[in-house]
Motif scaffolding. Structure first.
Motif, PDB file in Angstrom:
ATOM      1  N   LEU A 297      44.474  -9.641  56.576  1.00  0.00           N
ATOM      2  CA  LEU A 297      44.044  -9.583  55.171  1.00  0.00           C
ATOM      3  C   LEU A 297      45.217  -9.300  54.243  1.00  0.00           C
ATOM      4  N   SER A 298      46.108  -8.413  54.669  1.00  0.00           N
ATOM      5  CA  SER A 298      47.244  -8.068  53.810  1.00  0.00           C
ATOM      6  C   SER A 298      48.176  -9.254  53.613  1.00  0.00           C
TER       7      SER A 298
ATOM      8  N   VAL B 179      39.672  -3.262  47.902  1.00  0.00           N
ATOM      9  CA  VAL B 179      40.928  -3.158  47.154  1.00  0.00           C
ATOM     10  C   VAL B 179      41.425  -4.541  46.761  1.00  0.00           C
ATOM     11  N   ILE B 180      41.324  -5.460  47.701  1.00  0.00           N
ATOM     12  CA  ILE B 180      41.744  -6.846  47.431  1.00  0.00           C
ATOM     13  C   ILE B 180      40.859  -7.490  46.385  1.00  0.00           C
TER      14      ILE B 180
ATOM     15  N   PRO C  62      40.516   3.074  42.762  1.00  0.00           N
ATOM     16  CA  PRO C  62      39.155   3.386  42.286  1.00  0.00           C
ATOM     17  C   PRO C  62      38.164   2.260  42.577  1.00  0.00           C
ATOM     18  N   GLN C  63      38.674   1.045  42.843  1.00  0.00           N
ATOM     19  CA  GLN C  63      37.792  -0.097  43.080  1.00  0.00           C
ATOM     20  C   GLN C  63      37.137  -0.072  44.463  1.00  0.00           C
ATOM     21  N   SER C  64      37.589   0.833  45.323  1.00  0.00           N
ATOM     22  CA  SER C  64      37.014   0.907  46.663  1.00  0.00           C
ATOM     23  C   SER C  64      35.923   1.959  46.710  1.00  0.00           C
TER      24      SER C  64
ATOM     25  N   VAL D 106      38.718  -1.652  57.081  1.00  0.00           N
ATOM     26  CA  VAL D 106      38.648  -3.065  56.679  1.00  0.00           C
ATOM     27  C   VAL D 106      37.805  -3.215  55.415  1.00  0.00           C
ATOM     28  N   LYS D 107      36.709  -2.471  55.346  1.00  0.00           N
ATOM     29  CA  LYS D 107      35.870  -2.504  54.152  1.00  0.00           C
ATOM     30  C   LYS D 107      36.668  -2.067  52.925  1.00  0.00           C
TER      31      LYS D 107
END
Length: 202
Positions: A72-73, A21-22, A194-196, A15-16
């Motif tokens: 979330l998706s 990513v979102i 890469p944002q996670s 979930v994190k």
């Protein structure tokens, strides 16, 4: 603003990852499973089952990791973490998410907590590991056919499986030595997202 009740080694990491990513603004409340914080009255007031993850969205409190991920998706469709769930591609993605979250996770749970199954802890762990190896071979065959579990694009199933790969240290063998393709796959995921930060460090 979301609030995620989380512990790094748990499935709440999936979930994190999704939140990262979102790009969703969120705060994290650490529930230290090693310290037994999931049994504290404060946390039980949030989730009486004493389980992670828990996601609070405004006045709504959500439990059950797989359900939270799907929520979330669907709320953040621009992130493209799942195909249209009413499509064949969506069904494929849901199938793999359920496979990882239920089948694979379920057998790892027996290794983490053999006392919940039998007093013969060694037999429980051995049997669970044998089933895990069968399932990992199945995943390996799948990843020989496509870059991600559900096909050409990563989905929630991949984020969850990345968490599972982080649990390899509880097995009696070195996971990436036996399945080197999984290390390549994890690196592919890390390059894609890469944002996670959680994914980068898992």
């Amino acid at each position: 603003m979301y609030t995620l009740y989380h512990f790094q080694i748990s499935c709440s990491s999936a979930v994190k990852m999704a939140l990262e990513v979102i790009g969703a603004e969120h705060t994290t409340v650490v529930v230290d499973l090693f310290e037994g914080a999931q049994h504290n009255a404060d946390f039980l007031a949030v989730n009486p089952l004493g389980k992670l993850p828990v996601l609070v969205d405004d006045s709504h409190t959500f439990t059950q990791g797989e359900a939270i991920l799907i929520y979330l998706s669907q709320k953040h469709k621009n992130a493209q973490l799942m195909p249209d769930l009413a499509s064949v591609d969506g069904m494929e993605a849901l199938k793999w998410l359920n496979f990882v979250a239920s089948s694979l996770h379920g057998h790892f749970t027996k290794i983490f907590h053999p006392e919940k199954v039998s007093t013969d802890h060694d037999s429980v762990k051995q049997n669970a590991e044998e089933e895990i190896v069968k399932l990992l071979n199945f995943v390996s065959d799948r990843l020989a056919q496509s870059p991600y579990l559900a096909g050409e694009k990563p989905t929630l199933a991949d984020l969850y499986f990345a968490v599972i790969l982080g649990w390899g240290q509880v097995l009696s063998f070195e996971l990436f030595t036996r399945f080197p393709e999984f290390e390549v796959y994890k690196q592919r995921l890390q390059t894609t997202f890469p944002q996670s930060e959680t994914l980068q460090n898992i």
